[in-house]
Design a protein around this motif. Structure first.
Motif, short mmCIF file in Angstrom:
data_model
loop_
_atom_site.label_atom_id
_atom_site.label_comp_id
_atom_site.label_asym_id
_atom_site.label_seq_id
_atom_site.Cartn_x
_atom_site.Cartn_y
_atom_site.Cartn_z
N PHE A 55 3.78 -0.37 -3.32
CA PHE A 55 4.01 -0.21 -1.91
C PHE A 55 3.72 1.15 -1.33
O PHE A 55 2.83 1.62 -0.70
CB PHE A 55 5.14 -1.05 -1.25
N ALA A 56 4.55 2.01 -2.16
CA ALA A 56 4.86 3.47 -2.00
C ALA A 56 3.24 4.13 -2.37
O ALA A 56 3.02 5.08 -1.49
CB ALA A 56 5.86 4.00 -2.82
N ILE A 57 2.74 3.86 -3.38
CA ILE A 57 1.34 4.32 -3.58
C ILE A 57 0.49 3.90 -2.45
O ILE A 57 -0.42 5.03 -2.13
CB ILE A 57 1.02 3.83 -5.12
N TRP A 58 0.23 2.75 -2.21
CA TRP A 58 -0.57 2.38 -1.09
C TRP A 58 -0.37 3.07 0.23
O TRP A 58 -1.13 3.57 0.73
CB TRP A 58 -0.51 0.98 -0.83
N ALA A 59 0.85 3.27 0.68
CA ALA A 59 1.38 3.65 1.92
C ALA A 59 0.95 5.31 1.76
O ALA A 59 0.41 5.88 2.76
CB ALA A 59 2.80 3.43 2.14
N THR A 60 1.30 5.82 0.68
CA THR A 60 1.07 7.36 0.75
C THR A 60 -0.32 7.59 0.86
O THR A 60 -0.81 8.59 1.56
CB THR A 60 1.58 7.87 -0.80
N ARG A 61 -1.18 6.69 0.35
CA ARG A 61 -2.79 7.07 0.32
C ARG A 61 -3.22 6.56 1.87
O ARG A 61 -3.96 7.52 2.40
CB ARG A 61 -3.47 6.22 -0.70
N TYR A 62 -2.62 5.44 2.34
CA TYR A 62 -2.96 5.05 3.69
C TYR A 62 -2.78 6.24 4.94
O TYR A 62 -3.51 6.29 5.69
CB TYR A 62 -2.30 3.78 3.91
#
Length: 145
Positions: A55-62
């Motif tokens: 989730f953190a990887i996705w959110a950081t990119r998003y």
């Protein structure tokens, strides 16, 4: 979005991951070594250590592609968006048990639903803290310019 605000949101996204990873280490220091199964079930699935980094990887990119206002609104959606990330490892774990002949895996594949209210509660407490810090330090600064 300024680099400082972006860094703040990155830190806010990754802080729970650091906290979650420290929990099994802290327990091992206090209680002694735990079995891998206990750590996987307690921390990996129940506490979301497996799900949160994804989730953190996705959110950081998003958020990299979003405006500051859109990212600030996303703070309130984050606990809801996290739920599918949280549920997928439970389903995979449960289905793996079913494939191995353990029919209790069906219950494990659905057990994440029972933990979801706690995930919402903790997620919204953290979201409120992040929003208050953001409003105190960054929102007022951007309105002065």
């Amino acid at each position: 979005m300024s680099l400082t605000v972006y860094r703040f949101f990155q830190i806010a996204i990754w802080t729970p991951a650091v906290f979650l990873v420290s929990l099994p280490l802290l327990e091992s220091m206090l209680r002694g070594p735990q079995s891998l199964d206990d750590i996987l079930l307690t921390y990996g699935l129940s506490f979301g250590i497996i799900a949160y980094p994804a989730f953190a990887i996705w959110a950081t990119r998003y958020i990299k592609k979003k405006s500051e206002a859109a990212t600030a609104r996303l703070i309130w959606w984050a606990p809801i968006i996290f739920i599918p990330f949280y549920g997928v490892p439970w389903v995979i774990y449960g289905l793996a048990h079913v494939v191995m002949g353990d029919m209790s895996g069906i219950a494990m594949a659905l057990l994440w639903v029972a933990f979801s209210p706690y995930i919402f509660l903790v997620g919204y407490i953290f979201s409120m803290a992040v929003f208050v810090i953001y409003a105190m330090f960054f929102q007022t600064a951007s309105s002065e310019h």
